[in-house]
Enzyme design. Sequence first.
Site, PDB file in Angstrom:
ATOM      1  N   SER A   1      14.794  74.208  59.683  1.00 41.46           N
ATOM      2  CA  SER A   1      13.922  75.349  59.400  1.00 41.46           C
ATOM      3  C   SER A   1      14.293  76.589  60.204  1.00 41.46           C
ATOM      4  CB  SER A   1      12.470  74.934  59.637  1.00 41.46           C
ATOM      5  OG  SER A   1      11.572  75.908  59.191  1.00 41.46           O
TER       6      SER A   1
ATOM      7  N   ASP B   1      12.832  82.539  56.675  1.00 42.91           N
ATOM      8  CA  ASP B   1      13.403  81.742  57.754  1.00 42.91           C
ATOM      9  C   ASP B   1      14.596  80.966  57.215  1.00 42.91           C
ATOM     10  OD1 ASP B   1      12.034  79.864  56.209  1.00 42.91           O
ATOM     11  OD2 ASP B   1      11.448  78.654  57.931  1.00 42.91           O
TER      12      ASP B   1
ATOM     13  N   ASP C   1      15.316  77.980  56.205  1.00 38.75           N
ATOM     14  CA  ASP C   1      15.291  77.115  55.023  1.00 38.75           C
ATOM     15  C   ASP C   1      14.452  77.681  53.891  1.00 38.75           C
ATOM     16  OD1 ASP C   1      12.763  76.607  56.141  1.00 38.75           O
ATOM     17  OD2 ASP C   1      12.741  74.542  55.407  1.00 38.75           O
TER      18      ASP C   1
ATOM     19  N   ASP D   1      11.155  78.442  53.536  1.00 35.27           N
ATOM     20  CA  ASP D   1       9.790  78.051  53.183  1.00 35.27           C
ATOM     21  C   ASP D   1       8.735  78.952  53.810  1.00 35.27           C
ATOM     22  OD1 ASP D   1       9.862  77.185  55.811  1.00 35.27           O
ATOM     23  OD2 ASP D   1       9.279  75.117  55.380  1.00 35.27           O
TER      24      ASP D   1
END
Length: 446
Positions: free
Chosen positions: A102, A241, A243, A245
Site C-alpha cells: 500500500s 497511494d 496501490d 485504494d
Amino acid sequence: MSSRKYFGTDGIRGKVGSAPVTPDFVMKLGWAAGKVFRRKGVSTILIGKDTRVSGYMFESALEAGLSAAGVNIGLLGPIPTPAIAYLTRTFKAQAGIVISASHNPFYDNGIKFFSAQGTKLPDELELEIEAMIDAPMEVVDSSELGKAFRVEDARGRYVEFCKSRVSDELDLSEMKMVLDCANGATYQVAPAVMAELRANLSEIHVNPDGFNINEGCGSTSPEALKRVVLAEKADIGIAFDGDGDRLILVDDHGEFVDGDEILYILARHQKLKGEMLGGVVGTKMSNLGLERALASMDIPFVRADVGDRYVMEALKENQWVMGGENSGHIVLGDMTTTGDGLISALKVLEVMFETGSSLAELRQGMTKCPQKLVNVKVEDKKAVMTSPEIAREVELSEQRMEGRGRVLLRPSGTEPLVRVMVEGVDQEEIDREVTCLVEVVKKAAS
C-alpha cells in the site's frame, strides 16, 4: 484477530527478506491457499501487484506455490488493488491475490486476498490457510499442475469499469487536473480514465522504477502535488497511494482535502438529490467536524475501529454503503466491493460537474475541529490501555470539555506507542487536556 499467526487486519505485511515476507514463505502461502481453495472446487486464482521491485519475486513465488497445489493462475501485472477485486469477480475466479504494501516504502511488501465476490476473505478461510501453511508441502501429480496465463486486457477492463461508475454525461473537458500516481499501481489506468473523460490533464510521479513508489509523493506526501496545482492554476489535484485504494485531493487554492471532507462532499450531494442510502461510517479518528456536519443534515454517522476491515464490517452491520477513513480510504458499497481511490475521485469530479462548484466551495459546509495527537513510547501497551487510573483521567477530561470535544487513546499496531488524541473546538483547551493525559500515560508506563 489474536488467534492468527500470520494474517493481520489487512493480510500479511512486513519488510522484504524478514519473516514472513520471504520468497520461501510466500511460495508456501501460495501452496496453502491453493490447497484450501482447490478443496472448494477452485480452478483459477488471479494475482496482481503494485510497482515495487520485490513484486516480481513474490509473483513468481506465489505462482510456483499455486501451481504445485494444482491451481491455475491469471497474472494481471501492475494494477490497483481495487482492480484486482473487480477482475476476480468478472473472471469468476475463486480468489484474487494482491502483492502490495500500500502506502509503505518500496522495501516493504505484503500479500492479501480477495474472495470470489471481491471482498476480504472470511475469517474461517484465512484460518484454514494459516493451518495449511504449517502442513508439509506436497506437490500434486504432474498431470494436475496448475497453468499460468497473462491477462492481457486487465487494465482496459478496469478502465471501462471505472467509467461505468459515473454518468454518461460526465465531461471533464473544462477541468484542469493534476494526477499524482505515487509511482505506483495507478500510473497507467488513472491517466487513461481521465483522458477518456476528456480532462485537461497533467501527470506527475508516473514513472515507477521499482524503488520510487510512495517516495515523497502520492497521498501520504501530497506537497509536491500542491505545488504543481498552484503553479498550473489547476482546478483539482488528485493523489493516490501506491496501490490505488486511497486518495487525497488538493483544491484550486492549494488546500488539502482529506477522506473526512470527501465523505462529507459525497454524502451531502446524495442527500440533496434524495439518493442517500442510510448513513456514513467513519472511524475513531474521523474528525468531529464530519460528525457535526452530517448531523446537521440528519445523516446518521457511526464510528468503527481504524482500518478498512472494520469500516466494511460496520457498513454491513448497518446495511449502509458509504464509509471511510480520514486517510482517504473511501468505501462506496453501491459502486464497488472495496476501497477504490480512482472511483472515489471520479465521484467527487461528478459532483463538481453536476453542481458547477469548485472543490473549495463544496467543502465549505464542513468545519474541521482542531486535533492534537501525541505518541507516547511505552513498554507495555496492554497495561496502559487497561489502567483504571488512565480510564478515570479520560473520563474526567471529557467531563471538563462538556461535549465540546472528545478523547481517544489508541495503541499502535506496529510500534511500542500509545497515541493520545484530543479533539475539540478550542485549541488551548485541547493543549491542556493532551498535556494532562500524556503525563498520566507516562506515569502509568513507568
